[in-house]
Design an enzyme around this catalytic site. Structure first.
Site, PDB file in Angstrom:
ATOM      1  CE  LYS A 118      -3.884   2.211   2.352  1.00 48.35           C
ATOM      2  NZ  LYS A 118      -3.411   3.516   1.980  1.00 48.35           N
ATOM      3  NE  ARG A 148      -9.320   9.349  -2.993  1.00 51.63           N
ATOM      4  CZ  ARG A 148     -10.422   9.062  -2.305  1.00 51.63           C
ATOM      5  NH1 ARG A 148     -11.296   8.206  -2.782  1.00 51.63           N
ATOM      6  NH2 ARG A 148     -10.652   9.604  -1.152  1.00 51.63           N
ATOM      7  CD  GLU A 198      -1.497   6.033  -3.916  1.00 49.49           C
ATOM      8  OE1 GLU A 198      -2.479   5.606  -4.570  1.00 49.49           O
ATOM      9  OE2 GLU A 198      -1.606   6.570  -2.812  1.00 49.49           O
ATOM     10  CE  LYS A 219      -5.740  -3.585  -4.934  1.00 55.37           C
ATOM     11  NZ  LYS A 219      -4.995  -2.956  -6.029  1.00 55.37           N
TER      12      LYS A 219
HETATM   13  S1  IVH Z   1      -6.553  -0.195  -4.833  1.00 59.35           S
HETATM   14  C1  IVH Z   1     -10.949   0.165  -5.765  1.00 59.35           C
HETATM   15  N1  IVH Z   1      -3.998  -0.643  -4.384  1.00 59.35           N
HETATM   16  O1  IVH Z   1      -4.814   3.714  -0.783  1.00 59.35           O
HETATM   17  C2  IVH Z   1      -9.499  -0.024  -5.519  1.00 59.35           C
HETATM   18  N2  IVH Z   1      -4.949   1.379  -3.572  1.00 59.35           N
HETATM   19  O2  IVH Z   1      -6.540   3.980   1.527  1.00 59.35           O
HETATM   20  C3  IVH Z   1      -8.884   1.177  -4.989  1.00 59.35           C
HETATM   21  N3  IVH Z   1      -3.341   2.850  -2.427  1.00 59.35           N
HETATM   22  O3  IVH Z   1      -7.328   5.489  -2.457  1.00 59.35           O
HETATM   23  C4  IVH Z   1      -7.503   1.243  -4.642  1.00 59.35           C
HETATM   24  N4  IVH Z   1      -1.575   1.548  -2.678  1.00 59.35           N
HETATM   25  O4  IVH Z   1      -4.862   5.837  -3.197  1.00 59.35           O
HETATM   26  C5  IVH Z   1      -5.035   0.193  -4.215  1.00 59.35           C
HETATM   27  N5  IVH Z   1      -1.733  -1.155  -4.074  1.00 59.35           N
HETATM   28  C6  IVH Z   1      -2.760  -0.314  -3.929  1.00 59.35           C
HETATM   29  C7  IVH Z   1      -2.634   0.917  -3.256  1.00 59.35           C
HETATM   30  C8  IVH Z   1      -3.748   1.746  -3.091  1.00 59.35           C
HETATM   31  C9  IVH Z   1      -2.034   2.696  -2.199  1.00 59.35           C
HETATM   32  C10 IVH Z   1      -4.138   4.014  -1.966  1.00 59.35           C
HETATM   33  C11 IVH Z   1      -5.181   4.496  -2.932  1.00 59.35           C
HETATM   34  C12 IVH Z   1      -6.487   4.430  -2.159  1.00 59.35           C
HETATM   35  C13 IVH Z   1      -5.999   4.478  -0.743  1.00 59.35           C
HETATM   36  C14 IVH Z   1      -7.008   3.898   0.220  1.00 59.35           C
END
Ligand code: IVH
Length: 676
Positions: free
Chosen positions: A121, A142, A184, A300
């Protein structure tokens, strides 16, 4: 007429060929992090393209690599509605909450065991990129999730964002003309440190953390500023006509990587929640070593049909969750604020804290950087503050939690606390400086910097020894280190004959440090590790750098007039010239080694690693492969030649077996790369 036309088409052909070449090398450098040519060679290609385009402006296209520099500043950003909302993620703050998430998914789906993908993340700014017919047409932040800001001009300057996707790959996947890639924008720790150093030197504001720096760099009105910041984009979501065009999320990541995006490195398929937890645990220990900051792991559901079945709440998908690592933050009391005098004579205020444990380390000091930062935080002696430890960065104060009942403000001293000299503040700088060039504090910090891990790497020359060397007048500049004798060292406190000999051996070994480290070790203003590398590569010797004028220096990539002026100033100072002569006499490397000739034993072979190797880190293993002309990628496909399997391999191992790809254990790998 006919002749001039054929000339034109020759030029057009050369331009296109150059662009192809540059795109390929940008991809090797910025996405794969495995450059094949030197920065100087790369620059030559870009310069040639710039010349041709300047002579034939009618041939410039928006996807040309020269078009990353950014246009004129604008007044404000337009807002754009997202085709599909950009949602946030629900958080899990413990493994128990992660198990609850898994229970919910299993209940809703009626399945016993769920296949997940776990990935880093990133702590950055999320962004949607729109491609039409393979060309980048828009980049949108976003925003509030429904509408974001159009930051296209800025996004174009980020090197790991492809301006054009490989046409043949697009055809292969039959993805259709409109494509949206979400991911990101981040800044690596190194780029962040370097940026803050430059900001501070230039009298600008420091950024609190890499996330703010990344977000701040994307949301500026002048794209040239974005271009000057080293940003990185990692893609994690692919949409075509508002739908995910593949059956599994892992397939989307593979497709994105194949379309030449950077994807979260080290993503893994985890069969069941236990495997997810094992992944989270594994990365908790290693996350400090990553080049960028992560604040957790995103989990996921891999099956896209199941994702759709699970659907969304008002603000987040039900098929994904963010596992957050415990914050490395703690509250404590500021007992005092003192100043430290640095290598350039700069006075840095430091908070002396009531000692506290933060993430397993006792913290009793925290830098406050400068007066501006103290004002921004509004911190005074006696206040209760929140401190944070991120990566191996020195802990910093996040904010004041509670003003102390008998708080008292900090004042910059009028005299240097070390030598008593006058303190000076230039009107256009944040920093206060001790005017005494021979202040013992400066010498102390110069020695520590010189001996540092990224400079001459003299292990054993720490604060305790340096303090004694300075106090006793045994060392007056860094060159004196090379004339120290065994008896002198052995007579110091906390030194026996054995450790004195070890230190001498370390000092001797440091003479072999390559040129770029020597340049960095000199501690020239504005010259960080990266600039030192670029200077070494461009000039090949210290003597040539010393002779260079501002104009020649600014030919080096990333060296602007300000940095060039600082370099010229350093080398024109007679005391520094003398120092350099003495360092040269001592036998330090003043010329660059020619780069190691590359082997070809593994030319054209592609490797994938999974699991933990015993003898090598991933970086070392990859280095062995690339040194022999091979290539390392993150995911297994039919183009992979070898999958190297260590302890606890992930899903890549199963995939390799399924595809019938050659599998090597560590011993077989070692034999193959070393040829022994
Ligand atoms: S998936 C519907 N994957 O974390 C799927 N998000 O706390 C949406 N983020 O808004 C996001 N690393 O900005 C995804 N490997 C990753 C991510 C990630 C960072 C951020 C993203 C999201 C936020 C949520």
């Amino acid at each position: 007429m006919a002749r001039s036309q054929s000339l034109r088409s020759d030029v057009a052909r050369e331009i296109e060929a150059l662009r192809e070449k540059i795109r390929y090398h940008e991809y090797r450098y910025y996405v794969l992090d495995e450059p094949e040519i030197s920065d100087a060679e790369f620059d030559r290609l870009v310069r040639r393209l710039q010349e041709l385009e300047a002579a034939h402006p009618e041939l410039i296209t928006p996807d040309s690599p020269t078009q990353r520099v950014g246009g004129a500043p604008r007044e404000g950003f337009e807002t754009v509605r997202h085709r599909r909302p950009m949602l946030s993620l629900d958080n899990a703050n413990s493994y128990e909450e992660l198990r609850e998430f898994d229970r919910r998914v299993r209940e809703l789906s009626g399945r016993d065991r769920i296949e997940y993908v776990a990935e880093h993340k990133f702590d950055g700014l999320s962004l949607a990129l729109h491609y039409e017919e393979g060309l980048l047409v828009r980049g949108v932040t976003r925003g509030d999730g429904t509408t974001g800001e159009d930051v296209t001009a800025n996004v174009r300057t980020i090197r790991s964002v492809p301006l054009r996707l490989p046409a043949e790959r697009l055809r292969h996947y039959r993805l259709g003309p409109h494509l949206e890639v979400r991911g990101e924008v981040i800044m690596t720790r190194r780029a962040f440190e370097e940026l803050n150093r430059l900001q501070e030197e230039a009298g600008g504001k420091r950024f609190a953390n890499p996330r703010n720096a990344a977000a701040g760099s994307v949301r500026v009105l002048d794209p040239k500023i974005t271009a000057s910041r080293k940003l990185d984009f990692h893609a994690y979501y692919l949409l075509v006509e508002g739908r995910v065009p593949v059956r599994r999320h892992s397939g989307a990541l593979e497709t994105l990587a194949d379309l030449q995006f950077k994807v979260p490195p080290s993503w893994e398929i985890c069969n069941g929640i236990d495997a997810v937890i094992a992944y989270c645990e594994r990365w908790e220990g290693r996350r400090e070593k990553l080049p960028y900051e992560i604040d957790g792991i995103v989990v996921k559901v891999n099956d896209v049909a199941l994702q759709e079945e699970l659907g969304y709440t008002a603000k987040a998908p039900r098929w994904a969750i963010a596992f957050k690592y415990p914050a490395r933050q703690q509250t404590t009391v500021v007992r005092d604020i003192i100043v430290q005098v640095g290598r350039t004579g700069t006075l840095t205020p430091v908070a002396v804290l009531e000692p506290v444990q933060v993430g397993g380390v006792t913290v009793s000091r925290s830098t406050l950087h400068n007066m501006d930062e103290i004002e921004r935080l509004g911190v005074q002696i006696g206040d209760t503050v929140l401190i944070e430890r991120a990566g191996d960065v020195i802990p910093h104060v996040v904010r004041v939690v509670r003003p102390g009942p008998h708080r008292r403000p900090f004042r910059m001293p009028e005299k240097c606390p070390v030598c008593g000299s006058r303190i000076h503040k230039a009107p256009d700088e944040v920093a206060y400086r001790c005017v005494n060039a021979n202040c013992p504090a400066r010498l102390r910090e110069s020695l520590l910097h010189f001996a540092g891990r990224h400079a001459m790497d003299i292990d054993g020359l720490g604060e305790k020894i340096v303090d004694q060397l300075v106090e006793k007048g045994l060392v007056r500049d860094v060159a004196d280190l090379y004339h120290l004798r065994l008896e002198t060292l052995a007579a110091l406190e906390r030194m026996g004959e054995k450790s004195a000999q070890n230190l001498l051996d370390e000092i001797e070994a440091s003479k072999k440090a390559p040129l770029h480290r020597v340049i960095y070790a000199l501690g020239i203003r504005f010259v960080g590790e990266r600039t030192a590398e670029l200077l070494a590569e461009h000039f090949g010797s210290l003597d040539r750098i010393a002779e260079a004028g501002v104009e020649e220096l600014t030919e080096v990539p990333e060296v602007g007039p300000r940095v060039a002026a600082a370099i010229v100033e350093f080398f024109s100072e007679p005391a520094n010239q003398k120092l350099l002569r003495r360092l040269k006499q001592a036998g330090l490397r003043f010329t660059a080694e020619r780069s190691r000739p590359k082997g070809t034993r593994l030319a054209g072979k592609t490797f994938v690693f999974t699991g933990t190797l015993e003898k090598f880190t991933r970086e070392q293993a990859a280095e062995l492969v690339t040194a022999q002309g091979g290539k390392v990628t993150g995911s297994v496909s039919k183009n992979t030649d070898f999958v190297v399997v260590g302890a606890d391999p992930g899903s890549k191992y199963d995939k390799a077996r399924k595809l019938g790809i050659a599998i090597l254990d560590e011993a077989a790998f070692e034999k193959l790369v070393t040829g022994k």
